[in-house]
Design an enzyme around this catalytic site. Structure first.
Site, mmCIF file in Angstrom:
data_model
loop_
_atom_site.group_PDB
_atom_site.id
_atom_site.type_symbol
_atom_site.label_atom_id
_atom_site.label_comp_id
_atom_site.label_asym_id
_atom_site.label_seq_id
_atom_site.Cartn_x
_atom_site.Cartn_y
_atom_site.Cartn_z
ATOM 1 N N ARG A 190 15.874 -2.670 -26.808
ATOM 2 C CA ARG A 190 15.020 -2.409 -25.641
ATOM 3 C C ARG A 190 14.088 -1.233 -25.891
ATOM 4 O O ARG A 190 12.969 -1.189 -25.386
ATOM 5 C CB ARG A 190 15.883 -2.110 -24.406
ATOM 6 C CG ARG A 190 16.697 -3.267 -23.887
ATOM 7 C CD ARG A 190 17.610 -2.841 -22.742
ATOM 8 N NE ARG A 190 18.716 -2.011 -23.183
ATOM 9 C CZ ARG A 190 18.826 -0.705 -22.994
ATOM 10 N NH1 ARG A 190 17.869 -0.065 -22.334
ATOM 11 N NH2 ARG A 190 19.872 -0.043 -23.422
ATOM 12 N N HIS A 210 22.819 0.962 -30.514
ATOM 13 C CA HIS A 210 23.442 0.393 -29.318
ATOM 14 C C HIS A 210 23.170 -1.105 -29.308
ATOM 15 O O HIS A 210 22.007 -1.525 -29.426
ATOM 16 C CB HIS A 210 22.820 0.989 -28.053
ATOM 17 C CG HIS A 210 23.217 2.404 -27.772
ATOM 18 N ND1 HIS A 210 22.319 3.348 -27.348
ATOM 19 C CD2 HIS A 210 24.408 3.036 -27.830
ATOM 20 C CE1 HIS A 210 22.932 4.501 -27.157
ATOM 21 N NE2 HIS A 210 24.203 4.336 -27.446
ATOM 22 N N HIS A 247 29.222 -0.529 -29.300
ATOM 23 C CA HIS A 247 29.659 -1.313 -28.144
ATOM 24 C C HIS A 247 29.900 -2.770 -28.535
ATOM 25 O O HIS A 247 31.033 -3.200 -28.592
ATOM 26 C CB HIS A 247 28.678 -1.217 -26.966
ATOM 27 C CG HIS A 247 28.478 0.162 -26.447
ATOM 28 N ND1 HIS A 247 29.518 0.933 -25.982
ATOM 29 C CD2 HIS A 247 27.354 0.929 -26.339
ATOM 30 C CE1 HIS A 247 29.056 2.106 -25.600
ATOM 31 N NE2 HIS A 247 27.749 2.128 -25.812
ATOM 32 N N ASP A 294 31.651 8.502 -26.720
ATOM 33 C CA ASP A 294 30.401 8.134 -26.058
ATOM 34 C C ASP A 294 30.018 9.099 -24.940
ATOM 35 O O ASP A 294 29.524 10.193 -25.184
ATOM 36 C CB ASP A 294 30.505 6.697 -25.546
ATOM 37 C CG ASP A 294 29.163 6.115 -25.111
ATOM 38 O OD1 ASP A 294 28.151 6.825 -25.178
ATOM 39 O OD2 ASP A 294 29.139 4.946 -24.698
#
Length: 415
Positions: A190, A210, A247, A294
């Site tokens: 993104r 990520h 993740h 995190d």
């Protein structure tokens, strides 16, 4: 030990490394009661998120309301306050048994995106904080160029951006690493436009990204590019043996086959309601697993280890999904940070963590089962590079870390 629990182990150290590791030795020298483990590796950290702990649950909270609170906090930090906060956070990590940390660093510039006189002032603050807290740091400098697919950076996100990958690389080249190891991070698909991703295909150090943390990310990527985030990264040449996907909560079968390393952050993923990643399937596919704190919702390597297994139990509705050796391997995977470590063996860095087996939590447990009983509060001593950084539960380099954290967090929310 690499082959399991042993007693009467003698460890000789020279120049920060183990030079002798022998079993059934006479109890001479510094005697360590309890269970000695290799130093834990914190594979994924955002140090400044520590100031959000216990402050994001208003009106029950969602991932997106949490993110807005995080942006508010990011606006308030400068190099001096970031150093003071991170110093306390890294001290908390060492007290919990972490001997190395991968800092996923994207808070680069002043509010509005204006560069500091030293364009890496925030990174240098983190490096100094880690040195002062005695923890090994891999600074994963994150490239963050867009506010989403086809969107410009928002006002608060301007602090994160460098214009394009060339601007990012120019700034990173000027970093003075000190004792830290500098790696790279693609914040997410993104935040880095597809046309800029191939730049990272040639990066030869640690590279983290990520990946598929939220279902919305996958849906948006499919809408804009007709593929999953993992497929987009693979097509750009970003995925490879050195790349750690952070993740990986929502992966397709094809995605799993593209990955070499995944860092789970179970305490954050449950705090944010991300979902439960398919850890067992990834491990069975040959993917190396690591663990990170995190958002610092919890700083406790034992909690992360347990959650990897217990989350899998909830999803699979069966016990015994991971063995203790597998859990410890994930929790001590320093290679995910581009470093050696995670083993009590000749030639390895002289890092170890001593866990008391006489607390109300651990009393009566088998040593091999301590990962299911112990907490960070049971860590009594921590050795890093042959130097005692924690002795008798007290940090040797920073006085009263809890006070440091309380003062810095309160000051940030008052500003």
């Amino acid at each position: 030990m690499p082959d399991g629990v042993a007693s009467g182990v003698r460890l000789e150290i020279a120049d920060g490394a183990f030079t002798e590791v022998s079993k059934d030795a006479p109890r001479k020298g510094t005697v360590l009661p309890g269970l000695a483990l290799p130093g834990f590796a914190n594979g994924h950290s955002h140090a400044f998120h520590r100031a959000l702990r216990g402050r994001t649950h208003h009106d029950r909270g969602t991932f997106w309301t949490w993110r807005e609170r995080m942006y508010t906090l990011a606006e308030r930090l400068d190099p001096d306050s970031y150093y003071r906060l991170a110093r306390g956070v890294y001290a908390e990590m060492v007290l919990a048994g972490y001997t190395a940390v991968g800092e996923f660093h994207y808070l680069h510039h002043a509010p509005g995106g204006k560069r500091y006189a030293d364009p890496n002032a925030m990174g240098h603050a983190l490096i100094q904080a880690a040195e002062d807290a005695g923890i090994r740091l891999t600074l994963l400098d994150a490239c963050y160029l867009a506010g989403g697919f086809g969107r410009e950076l928002s006002a608060v996100q301007l602090r994160f951006g460098d214009g394009d990958v060339d601007g990012w690389a120019e700034r990173v080249d000027a970093l003075k690493p000190g004792s830290a190891l500098v790696g790279a991070a693609v914040h997410s698909v993104r935040a880095v436009p597809a046309g800029q991703l191939p730049f990272f295909a040639d990066w030869d150090g640690p590279l983290h990204v990520h990946l598929s943390e939220q279902r919305a990310e996958n849906e948006d990527c499919l809408a804009h590019h007709g593929c999953t985030p993992a497929e987009l990264l693979d097509g750009a040449g970003v995925l490879g043996p050195r790349t750690v996907a952070v993740h990986g909560t929502h992966l397709t079968d094809t995605d799993i086959g593209l990955l070499s390393q995944v860092c789970f952050c179970p305490t954050t993923e449950r705090d944010l309601g991300d979902g439960i990643g398919e850890a067992r399937r990834l491990a069975d596919a040959g993917v190396d697993l690591s663990l990170g704190s995190d958002s610092q919702a919890v700083v406790d390597p034992f909690e992360e280890l347990r959650a990897l297994e217990l989350n899998e139990r909830l999803a699979a509705e069966e016990r015994g999904c991971f063995g203790v050796a597998e859990l410890l391997a994930a929790g001590t995977r320093h290679s995910a940070l581009g470093r050696d470590g995670g083993r009590l063996a000749v030639g390895a860095p002289a890092d170890l963590v001593v866990v008391g087996l006489d607390s109300v939590r651990t009393a009566g447990t088998e040593p091999s089962g301590a990962v299911f009983a112990a907490s960070a509060a049971d860590v009594t001593d921590v050795l890093i590079g042959g130097r005692w950084v924690v002795r008798d539960r007290a940090h040797q380099l920073i006085d009263r870390p809890a006070t440091v954290l309380a003062e810095e967090v309160e000051a940030l929310w008052r500003s």
